[in-house]
Every structure is written in structure tokens, then in C-alpha cells.
Enzyme design. Structure first.
Site, PDB file in Angstrom:
ATOM      1  N   HIS A  18       0.836  -1.198   0.000  1.00 46.36           N
ATOM      2  CA  HIS A  18       0.000   0.000   0.000  1.00 46.36           C
ATOM      3  C   HIS A  18       0.871   1.248   0.000  1.00 46.36           C
ATOM      4  CE1 HIS A  18       0.939   0.430   4.215  1.00 46.36           C
ATOM      5  NE2 HIS A  18       0.445  -0.774   4.491  1.00 46.36           N
ATOM      6  N   HIS A  21       4.013   1.519   2.322  1.00 47.25           N
ATOM      7  CA  HIS A  21       5.169   0.751   1.842  1.00 47.25           C
ATOM      8  C   HIS A  21       5.828   1.479   0.666  1.00 47.25           C
ATOM      9  CE1 HIS A  21       2.456  -2.762   3.209  1.00 47.25           C
ATOM     10  NE2 HIS A  21       3.303  -2.511   4.175  1.00 47.25           N
ATOM     11  N   CYS A 129       1.361  -6.069  15.789  1.00 41.52           N
ATOM     12  CA  CYS A 129       2.733  -5.566  16.010  1.00 41.52           C
ATOM     13  C   CYS A 129       3.730  -6.713  16.034  1.00 41.52           C
ATOM     14  CB  CYS A 129       2.855  -4.855  17.356  1.00 41.52           C
ATOM     15  SG  CYS A 129       1.912  -3.357  17.510  1.00 41.52           S
ATOM     16  N   CYS A 143      -4.234  -2.117  21.690  1.00 45.72           N
ATOM     17  CA  CYS A 143      -3.044  -1.635  21.008  1.00 45.72           C
ATOM     18  C   CYS A 143      -3.426  -0.371  20.239  1.00 45.72           C
ATOM     19  CB  CYS A 143      -2.527  -2.699  20.035  1.00 45.72           C
ATOM     20  SG  CYS A 143      -1.392  -2.010  18.831  1.00 45.72           S
ATOM     21  N   LYS A 296      -6.761   8.512   9.512  1.00 47.33           N
ATOM     22  CA  LYS A 296      -6.000   7.323   9.167  1.00 47.33           C
ATOM     23  C   LYS A 296      -6.561   6.753   7.861  1.00 47.33           C
ATOM     24  CE  LYS A 296      -4.769   2.917  11.203  1.00 47.33           C
ATOM     25  NZ  LYS A 296      -4.763   2.104  12.396  1.00 47.33           N
ATOM     26  N   LYS A 299      -9.887   1.717   3.811  1.00 48.54           N
ATOM     27  CA  LYS A 299     -10.786   1.429   2.689  1.00 48.54           C
ATOM     28  C   LYS A 299     -12.177   1.951   3.003  1.00 48.54           C
ATOM     29  CE  LYS A 299      -8.485  -1.555  -0.190  1.00 48.54           C
ATOM     30  NZ  LYS A 299      -7.564  -2.484   0.501  1.00 48.54           N
TER      31      LYS A 299
END
Ligand code: MSP
Length: 646
Positions: A18, A21, A129, A143, A296, A299
Site C-alpha cells: 500500500h 510501503h 505488532c 493496542c 488514518k 478502505k
């Protein structure tokens, strides 16, 4: 020859590549190309992280054998990189034999030195993570990065005596101010290190997880995925005695986003120290991309940016330009198609493209496409030269310190200055008047400017700059040395004709496309109220920023359910304007519409309108949220509608 070695994180193959990356890998590619402009012997490594629970689970959920799954997804990464003009020198996969061998050799070495022991541990494990989280890392028991509660795991395992390296690591970070950069992340790591460092659990029993590298000293266990993955940075170089290792490891620089600074800033240096390998030179940490709406990327919000689609629509180079220009390294930034298109139109089409086309056009028209002889120079010409030559130092420093956005801005500033010079010198009038001497000087100054730009922007836009250099008749590989030369063309040097380099995007069309993306996501989404970005309390807002939010008291004057949406209500709220505001709010599960009538609430009045289920929502009502249990906010005493909240 100076050397340069840069790595990206090796990406998990639990899903396709995505934008995040793509960004880190573009950064590494651009830095490598910049190092080559400086004449350095550069090596750029990327790859995929293919073991561990997360990957095993994703393969299982698709009903595909892990090896086949990782082969397929890893191939998607390898296919995307050339589409973004990214050319790594090596691509490592953690399932490769060359990697497995090195992980086992390092484990064996550390085991023999006494820094690995067997013991039992219980803790909260986040599969997202792939690590145990300390209690103070959890937010509301979850998290913060993955929004899920970790699972408690208690089992016998092998441990790496990381605690023994705490004092050494603190001194190393203190003695080497640019070991972790920018500074805020260095401080973050030093803050972690103020607490006692725990030993690291580095194995998983095979009966629970078999998808990993077997421990060389106990075949009942596989290696913990981070102890496996981090080693890629040396296994790809052929540690311990590979030629590449000797050449490049002494200058190693890792780049990652802020999500994985703990493994890179703590585990990895301790692992290296324990294995008797010198530590890397830099860890350079960047922020996170958010959607154009500042939330953030997801989709379900329709605010994510697909790197392959953007590269296809705008060309990989323009996409790279926008990414490198928009994000000040180290900080979070927003991205969306309109932001990319606007960069293309302003910096590239208006500034750079315009300068190129008008300069080349005149050189062809007045001098037959051949660089003319210059006779005299004036103060304006030398001022332009000085600005470009001065910019070189700034650009070089910016790239060395990972301030690529500033490095690019400096070049664009020079291009704007060249356009102003062009406007003031009016070469078209000089041509009409037949002042060939002056015309020659002006055009050659513009050509030199473009040539220097073609060098400095090569790391960002390798293909377009190669085409530009072809049009400039240059055949040499660009170098900073070349850029340092003013009057770099010889008289009679032929230019080549070519097409315009930077087309313009129709912003109206772009906006429509973005709107459709958002609406399609909301229509197809399962949730009416998509996940919100976690609050980033590490970056304070200024009082001016806070004041931009227009908060008003309002009274709910109408409320009704939204057909087909379990959670939504359509409200009319009087905030003292001519007509009430229409708002769509996720209150239906908890509030009867009738009970809301007459309630005073707090409304964000200048929120960008959004269309939700086909209804325009012109603001937002504030509520306190206790894990989904909502309490509406309102003034403690009745206030006039429209009263400002400060
Ligand atoms: N496999 C580990 C890394 C092991 S390295 C020895 C991993 N993989 S990951 O697929 O989750 O990639 C994380 C990295 O992807 C980030 O550190 C960053 O480089 C990039 N990004 C992912 N999302 C991002 C954004 N939204 N914004 C910017 N970069 C982000 O962690």
C-alpha cells in the site's frame, strides 16, 4: 570511493503493498539515486518479512498454504517497485535459504555466548505488532496502532538477555546524536530506555506456531519473527564474510516509519552488539501518511491512495515528486489525489514545465535548436547563477539530513526565480528586436538553470529527467559535479525536440473522482461510523489551530432515523443561523429521536460537509465516548443558539 547502504523495512506479506510501503521504498530509492549523483558506490536493499503469526493467520484465513501465500504476495511487492521507478539492488525474502542460514548462525553465536536462556513468560501479545506490549503502551486496553486488545500469552520460551545491553545502548545513543533521527524519535527511544529493559522472548513453540525458522539449538521452537526479520539487513550482505558485508555494512542506514522504532532502535542494536557485529550508522524515522481528510487511511473511509493507480494516472515520477515534496521527513502528512494533482499542476506544469517549453521553443526558433555563443553577462545573469550555485549546498545538506521536501523546494524556488528572470528579460522581445547577443545570454542562462534542475531532480523523477536531459542533448550520467558548473553547455551544442514533459490535470475531474471514491466506500462499507484515527497527543496543536474550529451551541429542532442505517440519525440543529443545520450523527443506537428534541448540544460549525448515505451533513455534534457509550455535550446553563464556545 564513498559508500552508501540504505534499507527499507522488509514488509509483511499479510496483504498487498500500500501507499505506506510505497513511500518508504521511494525514499530509499531517491536517496540511493542522490548518493549516486554524488559519485558514491550505493547499495539499496528492500524485501519481504514472511514468517510469524500474522502471516500464518492471513494464509490460513485465505485457505492457502503459507509458502504459496508468501510467494504470491511477495511477488506483488516485486512487481510494484518498477512501476514506481524503484530499483533496489537486492530484494530479500526471509524464507530464502541465504537468510535462514544467517539467522541460525547468529542465534547459535549469541546462545553460545550465554545471552540466550530458557524461561517462562506471560504477557500481552499484539499479533498486528508481532510483539508483547507493556501495560503502559495500551490505550483503553487496546493496542493503539491496531485498535485491538492483545491476547495474553504465557508459555516457556527462549529469551535474549537484552537487559544486559541497556546501559551500553543509552551511552551509544548519547554519544552518537545522529544514530536515531530526527531528534523526536531519538528522544522517544531514550524515554523507553528510562524504564528497565526487559529481556526479549525470541522463540515460539512449534506446537503453537510452526511457520518460522527453527532454533538451531532446540528443534521444538521457531524463531520470533522480529529476531528473524531484523537480521535481513546483514544476511542480504552475506554476513559474516561476504564482500558486500565488508563494503557496505560500515555505512548502514535504516529507514522506517515511527511504528517500528522499538525493534529498530532497541532490539536490533542489542542483537548486533550481542552477536559481535558493529551497530548500524543511522536509523532515520519518518511519520505516517493520513488521508487528505487528515484521518488514518482506510478502505472504509475511501481516503486511501493506491500507489499503482496514482503511478498509472500521473506517471510514477509525478507521484514520487508529490510524496517526497508533501511529507517533511519525520512528521505526519496528508495525501490524496487532489494533493498530487495540485503539485503536478503548480510545481511541475506551471513552474518547471513552463520554463522548459518556453526556453526550448525560443532556442529552436531563434538559433535552430543549437546553443548560441554568449558574449556579455549582466548583473541579472550572475544573480541567477549565484542563486543556483548557492542552492546546491542547501540541496546537498537537505538530502544528507533527509529533508528531501526542503531540497525539492529549494530547486523549485530557483526555477521560479528563473521564470521571473525570463519574464523580466523578455527574450521574445529581444528576438523581435534582433538583439541576438543579449538573447543568447538570456537563453543560455535559462538552459543552464534547466540543466542543473535536471540533475537535482533526477533522484525524484528519474525517467522525466532522463527525457529532459535527452531534449537538452546531454548524454552523460547526471552528477552533482556537473551541476556545479555554470555555463555548462558549449557553443554549438545541439538540443533535441521532444514532447512536453508535464501535462496538467483537470482539478474538477479529480475532485469528482475523489468524491466518488468516498461515496462508494461509504455505500459499500459495513460500518456507518468508520474507525477514527487515534488521537496523536504527541504533536500539540497551537492555540491558533484550535481557534480555527468553530464550536457553537445549538438546539436540536428535528430528529429522525436514516432509513437502512442502524446507527444514524438525521438531525436539524438551530445554531442561530437563518436556517437550521442538517447533520447526520451516529446516535441512533442510544437515543430515541423524540428525546433529542429541544436538547442543547455543541456543534462543530465549520467542519467540511460530508455526504453520508446520500444526505449532506453540515457539521458534527460533540459527545464523550466511553467505548461506544455516548454522552452528548451541551452548555451547563441554557445559552442562545449560536453562542461561541472558546
Ligand atoms: N515486517 C515489519 C518490518 C520488519 S523490518 C526488519 C513491518 N512490516 S510492515 O509491512 O508493517 O511495514 C511497516 C512499514 O511500512 C513502516 O515502518 C513504514 O515504512 C511503512 N508504512 C506503513 N504504513 C505507513 C503509513 N501510513 N505512512 C508511512 N509509512 C508507513 O513492520
Amino acid at each position: 570511493m564513498d559508500r552508501f547502504y540504505i534499507t527499507t523495512p522488509i514488509y509483511y506479506v499479510n496483504g498487498p503493498p500500500h501507499l505506506g510501503h510505497a513511500y518508504t521504498t521511494v525514499v530509499a530509492d531517491a536517496l540511493t539515486r542522490f548518493a549516486r549523483l554524488e559519485g558514491k558506490d550505493a547499495f539499496f536493499l528492500t524485501g519481504t518479512d514472511e514468517h510469524g503469526e500474522k502471516i500464518a493467520q492471513s494464509a490460513q484465513s485465505k485457505g492457502i498454504a503459507p509458502q504459496k501465500w508468501v510467494d504470491d504476495v511477495s511477488a506483488q511487492f516485486r512487481k510494484l517497485w518498477p512501476e514506481l521507478h524503484i530499483e533496489p539492488d537486492d530484494f530479500i525474502r526471509t524464507t530464502e535459504e541465504r537468510h535462514i542460514r544467517v539467522v541460525q548462525a547468529i542465534l547459535q553465536k549469541v546462545f553460545e555466548s550465554g545471552d540466550i536462556y530458557y524461561g517462562e513468560y506471560g504477557g500481552n501479545y499484539c499479533v498486528g505488532c508481532e510483539r508483547f506490549l507493556d501495560d503502559d503502551e495500551l490505550v483503553d486496553g487496546k493496542c493503539p496502532d491496531h485498535g485491538v486488545a492483545p491476547s495474553f500469552v504465557n508459555e516457556a520460551n527462549y529469551f535474549f538477555r537484552m537487559s544486559a545491553y541497556q546501559d551500553w545502548l543509552i551511552s551509544h545513543i548519547q554519544d552518537n546524536p545522529d544514530f536515531i533521527r530526527p531528534e523526536r524519535y531519538r528522544n522517544e527511544i531514550l524515554a523507553f530506555l528510562r524504564k528497565p529493559l526487559k529481556d526479549l522472548c525470541i522463540s515460539r513453540p512449534k506446537n503453537r506456531l510452526s511457520w518460522g525458522i527453527e532454533l538451531p539449538f532446540d528443534s521444538n521452537f521457531v524463531t520470533y519473527v522480529w529476531f528473524d526479520a531484523l537480521v535481513n539487513y546483514v544476511s542480504a550482505l552475506g554476513w559474516p564474510d561476504g564482500e558486500r558485508f565488508a563494503k557496505y555494512w560500515p555505512v548502514a542506514e535504516h529507514i522506517t516509519a515511527k511504528d517500528i522504532i522499538k525493534p529498530h532502535g532497541i532490539y536490533w542494536p542489542c542483537m548486533l552488539k550481542a552477536a559481535g557485529i558493529p551497530v548500524y550508522r543511522h536509523l532515520s524515522v519518518h511519520g505516517f501518511w493520513r488521508g487528505a481528510d487528515g484521518r488514518k487511511m482506510s478502505k472504509s473511509l475511501g481516503n486511501s491512495v493506491d500507489p499503482a493507480e496514482m503511478a498509472q494516472r500521473y506517471g510514477a515520477d509525478v507521484f514520487r515528486y508529490a510524496l517526497l515534496r508533501e511529507m517533511p521527513y519525520g512528521q505526519d502528512a496528508n495525501i490524496g489525489e487532489e494533493i498530487i494533482a495540485t503539485r503536478q499542476n503548480s510545481d511541475l506544469a506551471n513552474d518547471l514545465g513552463n520554463l522548459i517549453s518556453r526556453t526550448l521553443k525560443l532556442v529552436f526558433r531563434s538559433f535552430g535548436g543549437v546553443v548560441p555563443r554568449i558574449s556579455e553577462t549582466r548583473v541579472e545573469d550572475t544573480a541567477l547563477r549565484d542563486q543556483w550555485i548557492g542552492a546546491l549546498t542547501v540541496v546537498r545538506e537537505a538530502w544528507h539530513e533527509l529533508r528531501m521536501s526542503q531540497g525539492i523546494e529549494t530547486v523549485i524556488d530557483c526555477i521560479r526565480a528563473t521564470n521571473r528572470y525570463f519574464d523580466q528579460m523578455k527574450p521574445w522581445e529581444l528576438a523581435k528586436r534582433g538583439d541576438t547577443d543579449r538573447l543568447a545570454t538570456v537563453l543560455v542562462s535559462a538552459l543552464d538553470s534547466i540543466r542543473i534542475a535536471s540533475v537535482l531532480l533526477t533522484p525524484v523523477m528519474p525517467e522525466r529527467m532522463a527525457e529532459l536531459r535527452r531534449q537538452l542533448g546531454l548524454t552523460s550520467f547526471p552528477s552533482l559535479e556537473e551541476a556545479e558548473r555554470w555555463n555548462g553547455f558549449t557553443e554549438g551544442h545541439p538540443l533535441a525536440e521532444g514532447k512536453s514533459l508535464f501535462p496538467r490535470a483537470d482539478l474538477e475531474e479529480v475532485r469528482m473522482r475523489e468524491l466518488h471514491r468516498r461515496e462508494a466506500a461509504i455505500q459499500s462499507g459495513t460500518s456507518d461510523k468508520p474507525e477514527q484515527a487515534p488521537v496523536d497527543s504527541s504533536t500539540p496543536v497551537t492555540i491558533e489551530e484550535f481557534r480555527r474550529i468553530d464550536l457553537r451551541v445549538g438546539t436540536i429542532v428535528a430528529a429522525e432515523p436514516v432509513p437502512g442505517a442502524r446507527k444514524l440519525l438525521r438531525l436539524q440543529v438551530d445554531i442561530g443561523e437563518a436556517a437550521p443545520r442538517q447533520l447526520v450523527a451516529g446516535l441512533a443506537e442510544q437515543f430515541e429521536p423524540a428525546h433529542l428534541l429541544g436538547r442543547q448540544v455543541v456543534v462543530v460549525a465549520n467542519l467540511e460537509p460530508a455526504t453520508i448515505r446520500g444526505i449532506e451533513s453540515q457539521g458534527m455534534i460533540l459527545a464523550a465516548d466511553d467505548q461506544g457509550r455516548l454522552a452528548l455535550l451541551g452548555p451547563a446553563a441554557a445559552m442562545p443558539n449560536g453562542a461561541r464556545i472558546r
